[in-house]
Design a protein around this motif. Sequence first.
Motif, PDB file in Angstrom:
ATOM      1  N   ARG A 132      -0.146   9.553  -4.879  1.00 12.27           N
ATOM      2  CA  ARG A 132       0.364  10.880  -4.516  1.00 12.27           C
ATOM      3  C   ARG A 132       0.728  11.728  -5.736  1.00 12.27           C
ATOM      4  O   ARG A 132       0.327  12.892  -5.821  1.00 12.27           O
ATOM      5  N   PRO A 133       1.469  11.212  -6.728  1.00 13.92           N
ATOM      6  CA  PRO A 133       1.781  12.041  -7.901  1.00 13.92           C
ATOM      7  C   PRO A 133       0.542  12.452  -8.694  1.00 13.92           C
ATOM      8  O   PRO A 133       0.458  13.575  -9.193  1.00 13.92           O
ATOM      9  N   GLN A 134      -0.451  11.562  -8.811  1.00 13.44           N
ATOM     10  CA  GLN A 134      -1.671  11.898  -9.539  1.00 13.44           C
ATOM     11  C   GLN A 134      -2.444  12.995  -8.818  1.00 13.44           C
ATOM     12  O   GLN A 134      -2.950  13.921  -9.449  1.00 13.44           O
ATOM     13  N   ALA A 135      -2.538  12.925  -7.506  1.00  6.97           N
ATOM     14  CA  ALA A 135      -3.230  13.962  -6.740  1.00  6.97           C
ATOM     15  C   ALA A 135      -2.510  15.300  -6.873  1.00  6.97           C
ATOM     16  O   ALA A 135      -3.143  16.359  -6.970  1.00  6.97           O
ATOM     17  N   LYS A 136      -1.193  15.268  -6.900  1.00  8.65           N
ATOM     18  CA  LYS A 136      -0.413  16.499  -7.058  1.00  8.65           C
ATOM     19  C   LYS A 136      -0.665  17.126  -8.423  1.00  8.65           C
ATOM     20  O   LYS A 136      -0.837  18.343  -8.542  1.00  8.65           O
ATOM     21  N   ARG A 137      -0.700  16.303  -9.492  1.00 11.23           N
ATOM     22  CA  ARG A 137      -0.979  16.817 -10.837  1.00 11.23           C
ATOM     23  C   ARG A 137      -2.372  17.429 -10.923  1.00 11.23           C
ATOM     24  O   ARG A 137      -2.564  18.466 -11.540  1.00 11.23           O
ATOM     25  N   GLN A 138      -3.358  16.774 -10.329  1.00 13.55           N
ATOM     26  CA  GLN A 138      -4.719  17.299 -10.345  1.00 13.55           C
ATOM     27  C   GLN A 138      -4.797  18.628  -9.611  1.00 13.55           C
ATOM     28  O   GLN A 138      -5.493  19.544 -10.054  1.00 13.55           O
ATOM     29  N   LYS A 139      -4.102  18.758  -8.508  1.00 14.07           N
ATOM     30  CA  LYS A 139      -4.108  19.995  -7.737  1.00 14.07           C
ATOM     31  C   LYS A 139      -3.466  21.127  -8.545  1.00 14.07           C
ATOM     32  O   LYS A 139      -3.981  22.248  -8.573  1.00 14.07           O
ATOM     33  N   GLU A 140      -2.351  20.845  -9.225  1.00  6.59           N
ATOM     34  CA  GLU A 140      -1.684  21.854 -10.053  1.00  6.59           C
ATOM     35  C   GLU A 140      -2.563  22.274 -11.221  1.00  6.59           C
ATOM     36  O   GLU A 140      -2.639  23.457 -11.569  1.00  6.59           O
ATOM     37  N   LEU A 141      -3.251  21.320 -11.865  1.00  9.14           N
ATOM     38  CA  LEU A 141      -4.133  21.631 -12.989  1.00  9.14           C
ATOM     39  C   LEU A 141      -5.303  22.497 -12.540  1.00  9.14           C
ATOM     40  O   LEU A 141      -5.667  23.465 -13.216  1.00  9.14           O
ATOM     41  N   PHE A 170       0.836  -1.196   0.000  1.00  3.01           N
ATOM     42  CA  PHE A 170       0.000   0.000   0.000  1.00  3.01           C
ATOM     43  C   PHE A 170       0.874   1.250   0.000  1.00  3.01           C
ATOM     44  O   PHE A 170       0.596   2.213  -0.711  1.00  3.01           O
ATOM     45  N   GLY A 171       1.944   1.240   0.780  1.00  2.00           N
ATOM     46  CA  GLY A 171       2.869   2.377   0.804  1.00  2.00           C
ATOM     47  C   GLY A 171       3.515   2.615  -0.548  1.00  2.00           C
ATOM     48  O   GLY A 171       3.639   3.754  -1.009  1.00  2.00           O
ATOM     49  N   VAL A 172       3.913   1.560  -1.217  1.00  2.00           N
ATOM     50  CA  VAL A 172       4.507   1.688  -2.555  1.00  2.00           C
ATOM     51  C   VAL A 172       3.493   2.264  -3.528  1.00  2.00           C
ATOM     52  O   VAL A 172       3.804   3.191  -4.294  1.00  2.00           O
ATOM     53  N   PHE A 173       2.276   1.756  -3.540  1.00  2.00           N
ATOM     54  CA  PHE A 173       1.238   2.278  -4.432  1.00  2.00           C
ATOM     55  C   PHE A 173       0.944   3.743  -4.133  1.00  2.00           C
ATOM     56  O   PHE A 173       0.746   4.537  -5.039  1.00  2.00           O
ATOM     57  N   TYR A 174       0.916   4.099  -2.866  1.00  2.00           N
ATOM     58  CA  TYR A 174       0.624   5.485  -2.497  1.00  2.00           C
ATOM     59  C   TYR A 174       1.691   6.427  -3.044  1.00  2.00           C
ATOM     60  O   TYR A 174       1.386   7.431  -3.671  1.00  2.00           O
ATOM     61  N   PHE A 175       2.952   6.110  -2.814  1.00  2.00           N
ATOM     62  CA  PHE A 175       4.026   7.014  -3.215  1.00  2.00           C
ATOM     63  C   PHE A 175       4.314   6.982  -4.716  1.00  2.00           C
ATOM     64  O   PHE A 175       4.818   7.963  -5.262  1.00  2.00           O
ATOM     65  N   LEU A 176       4.009   5.890  -5.398  1.00  2.00           N
ATOM     66  CA  LEU A 176       4.285   5.820  -6.825  1.00  2.00           C
ATOM     67  C   LEU A 176       3.097   6.165  -7.710  1.00  2.00           C
ATOM     68  O   LEU A 176       3.287   6.597  -8.854  1.00  2.00           O
ATOM     69  N   LEU A 177       1.872   5.980  -7.235  1.00  2.00           N
ATOM     70  CA  LEU A 177       0.699   6.195  -8.081  1.00  2.00           C
ATOM     71  C   LEU A 177      -0.248   7.265  -7.551  1.00  2.00           C
ATOM     72  O   LEU A 177      -0.585   8.212  -8.265  1.00  2.00           O
TER      73      LEU A 177
END
Length: 114
Positions: A40-49, A31-38
Amino acid sequence: MFLIPDALAQTPGAAGDGGGMLPLVFIVVMFGVFYFLLIRPQAKRQKELKAMIEQLGKGDEVVTTGGLIGKITDISDQYLTLQIATVGGQPVTVSVQRSSVATLLPKGTMKSAA
């Protein structure tokens, strides 16, 4: 009859020592690997957009998700009016939803593309 003394000679639980926590630890690590690799980055991109879309203004040049490149001529809460070309001295405009903007281009990109 010969198997009973062998079975009694074995210590109970010798085959399963420490195996109870291993699957739980493995699931937590995955779960930690999925969170940090998938996630978290997607949420960051959505926030920037979302922040980029909220800061759009007249005169900005954008690319829509449909591939249109245009300059914003009018803006409202939900829609943008994009000038995508000029034909016979008259601007060609289209209305698109704000959420359809994919990228904000540097100023002057449309002039260099024409």
